[in-house]
Design a protein around this motif. Sequence first.
Motif, mmCIF file in Angstrom:
data_model
loop_
_atom_site.group_PDB
_atom_site.id
_atom_site.type_symbol
_atom_site.label_atom_id
_atom_site.label_comp_id
_atom_site.label_asym_id
_atom_site.label_seq_id
_atom_site.Cartn_x
_atom_site.Cartn_y
_atom_site.Cartn_z
ATOM 1 N N ASN A 1 10.545 -2.632 -10.523
ATOM 2 C CA ASN A 1 9.951 -3.897 -10.946
ATOM 3 C C ASN A 1 10.601 -5.023 -10.159
ATOM 4 N N LYS A 2 9.813 -6.011 -9.777
ATOM 5 C CA LYS A 2 10.301 -7.101 -8.929
ATOM 6 C C LYS A 2 11.483 -7.830 -9.541
ATOM 7 N N GLU A 3 11.444 -8.079 -10.862
ATOM 8 C CA GLU A 3 12.517 -8.827 -11.513
ATOM 9 C C GLU A 3 13.695 -7.934 -11.870
ATOM 10 N N GLU A 4 13.425 -6.738 -12.348
ATOM 11 C CA GLU A 4 14.491 -5.852 -12.808
ATOM 12 C C GLU A 4 15.331 -5.302 -11.655
ATOM 13 N N ASN A 5 14.681 -5.004 -10.543
ATOM 14 C CA ASN A 5 15.356 -4.349 -9.427
ATOM 15 C C ASN A 5 15.354 -5.250 -8.192
ATOM 16 N N THR A 6 16.373 -5.122 -7.371
ATOM 17 C CA THR A 6 16.493 -5.964 -6.180
ATOM 18 C C THR A 6 15.651 -5.405 -5.032
ATOM 19 N N GLU A 7 15.403 -6.267 -4.069
ATOM 20 C CA GLU A 7 14.673 -5.836 -2.871
ATOM 21 C C GLU A 7 15.448 -4.742 -2.134
ATOM 22 N N ALA A 8 16.781 -4.863 -2.135
ATOM 23 C CA ALA A 8 17.613 -3.857 -1.476
ATOM 24 C C ALA A 8 17.454 -2.491 -2.142
ATOM 25 N N ILE A 9 17.350 -2.484 -3.487
ATOM 26 C CA ILE A 9 17.150 -1.224 -4.210
ATOM 27 C C ILE A 9 15.819 -0.600 -3.826
ATOM 28 N N VAL A 10 14.773 -1.419 -3.783
ATOM 29 C CA VAL A 10 13.451 -0.906 -3.413
ATOM 30 C C VAL A 10 13.483 -0.281 -2.023
ATOM 31 N N LYS A 11 14.095 -0.982 -1.073
ATOM 32 C CA LYS A 11 14.144 -0.471 0.302
ATOM 33 C C LYS A 11 14.939 0.825 0.386
ATOM 34 N N ALA A 12 16.042 0.888 -0.357
ATOM 35 C CA ALA A 12 16.857 2.105 -0.343
ATOM 36 C C ALA A 12 16.094 3.284 -0.959
ATOM 37 N N CYS A 13 15.368 3.006 -2.029
ATOM 38 C CA CYS A 13 14.607 4.067 -2.691
ATOM 39 C C CYS A 13 13.449 4.556 -1.830
ATOM 40 N N ILE B 1 0.852 -1.188 0.000
ATOM 41 C CA ILE B 1 0.000 0.000 0.000
ATOM 42 C C ILE B 1 0.888 1.238 0.000
ATOM 43 N N ILE B 2 0.719 2.089 -0.997
ATOM 44 C CA ILE B 2 1.490 3.333 -1.065
ATOM 45 C C ILE B 2 0.532 4.512 -1.099
ATOM 46 N N SER B 3 0.945 5.593 -0.479
ATOM 47 C CA SER B 3 0.121 6.797 -0.406
ATOM 48 C C SER B 3 0.683 7.870 -1.324
ATOM 49 N N ILE B 4 -0.170 8.424 -2.163
ATOM 50 C CA ILE B 4 0.228 9.481 -3.094
ATOM 51 C C ILE B 4 -0.665 10.689 -2.830
ATOM 52 N N LYS B 5 -0.064 11.776 -2.358
ATOM 53 C CA LYS B 5 -0.836 12.948 -1.970
ATOM 54 C C LYS B 5 -1.394 13.697 -3.175
ATOM 55 N N GLU B 6 -0.577 13.783 -4.248
ATOM 56 C CA GLU B 6 -1.012 14.473 -5.453
ATOM 57 C C GLU B 6 -0.307 13.864 -6.662
ATOM 58 N N THR B 7 -0.775 14.188 -7.847
ATOM 59 C CA THR B 7 -0.187 13.619 -9.054
ATOM 60 C C THR B 7 1.319 13.893 -9.092
ATOM 61 N N PRO B 8 2.148 12.827 -9.174
ATOM 62 C CA PRO B 8 3.612 13.022 -9.184
ATOM 63 C C PRO B 8 4.059 13.861 -10.369
ATOM 64 N N LYS B 9 4.958 14.807 -10.095
ATOM 65 C CA LYS B 9 5.487 15.684 -11.136
ATOM 66 C C LYS B 9 6.941 15.394 -11.466
ATOM 67 N N ARG B 10 7.603 14.583 -10.633
ATOM 68 C CA ARG B 10 9.006 14.241 -10.851
ATOM 69 C C ARG B 10 9.155 12.723 -10.668
ATOM 70 N N ILE B 11 9.414 12.040 -11.787
ATOM 71 C CA ILE B 11 9.435 10.573 -11.791
ATOM 72 C C ILE B 11 10.838 10.064 -12.085
ATOM 73 N N VAL B 12 11.279 9.087 -11.293
ATOM 74 C CA VAL B 12 12.483 8.316 -11.608
ATOM 75 C C VAL B 12 12.030 6.915 -11.967
ATOM 76 N N SER B 13 12.419 6.446 -13.143
ATOM 77 C CA SER B 13 12.071 5.096 -13.587
ATOM 78 C C SER B 13 13.319 4.235 -13.653
ATOM 79 N N LEU B 14 13.288 3.107 -12.951
ATOM 80 C CA LEU B 14 14.408 2.169 -12.941
ATOM 81 C C LEU B 14 14.131 0.948 -13.797
ATOM 82 N N VAL B 15 13.150 1.068 -14.695
ATOM 83 C CA VAL B 15 12.735 -0.058 -15.541
ATOM 84 C C VAL B 15 12.582 0.423 -16.985
ATOM 85 N N PRO B 16 13.405 -0.079 -17.919
ATOM 86 C CA PRO B 16 13.362 0.409 -19.309
ATOM 87 C C PRO B 16 11.987 0.356 -19.970
#
Length: 260
Positions: free
Chosen positions: A82-94, A10-25
């Motif tokens: 993405n679960k396959e593209e990125n590691t659990e450690a990356i997700v936690k750090a992000c 469950i993730i909370s988003i207060k308003e439409t994101p205006k700055r996106i970082v994508s780690l998945v091609p």
Amino acid sequence: MKIIDQLNRIISIKETPKRIVSLVPSQTELLFDLGLETTIVGITKFCIHPKHLLKSKTIVGGTKQIKLDKIKALQPDIILCNKEENTEAIVKACEQIAVVHVSDIMTIQDCIDMIQQYGEIFNTPKKALKISETIQNNVNDFNLFIKNKHPLKVAYYIWKNPWMVAGQNTFINYLLRLNNFDNVYAHLGRYPEIDEKGLEDADVVLLSSEPYPFKKEHIEELQTRYTNANILLVDGEMFSWYGSRLIKAFAYFKTLHQNL
């Protein structure tokens, strides 16, 4: 807004994101096709579609090794993983930097669910629906095309030194099944190493363009292993990229079958 991502987080988003970082091609390409180019601030070095993003956006590393300092400096509102593209450690750090959405893609329906969820998160529901409907219509059309095709035993190679193939519980294996291909290594793990003892008979051997860039010389090399097989180079993006890339995939699959 409360969103449940594809790992049931469950993730909370207060308003439409205006700055996106994508780690998945493939998800970076989807963002572009949703009309969100100006909101993308960071991508990986593998985000090659469309190519001009590599020059106009900040490169924050690869998919398995990222530069957290660069991501933090971009002050993203959301980071896409993405679960396959990125590691659990990356997700936690992000997660220490911004809200993180994680996709988990195993089927076409998973792809459509992700696209529509992006439409909700980024306030582009009409564009997301159009992409989703186009993919589903192409799938339906392809199912009619393929239903009378004779099943073929197939091996799908993704790496050399060591030789590795796509096995069970992968999106590649799912798309092979959609193509009426019987993956001869589907009884093994996700991406098993294959030596001479583990060879299975195959009618067709597909050599993917990614992550290993197979070339024509590798066809001759593998022909000694699969003496009776038809060995072909294939576009790996069509078999492993999800999101809007799937709009093109099923026309590609038709052409592939016509060349077998």
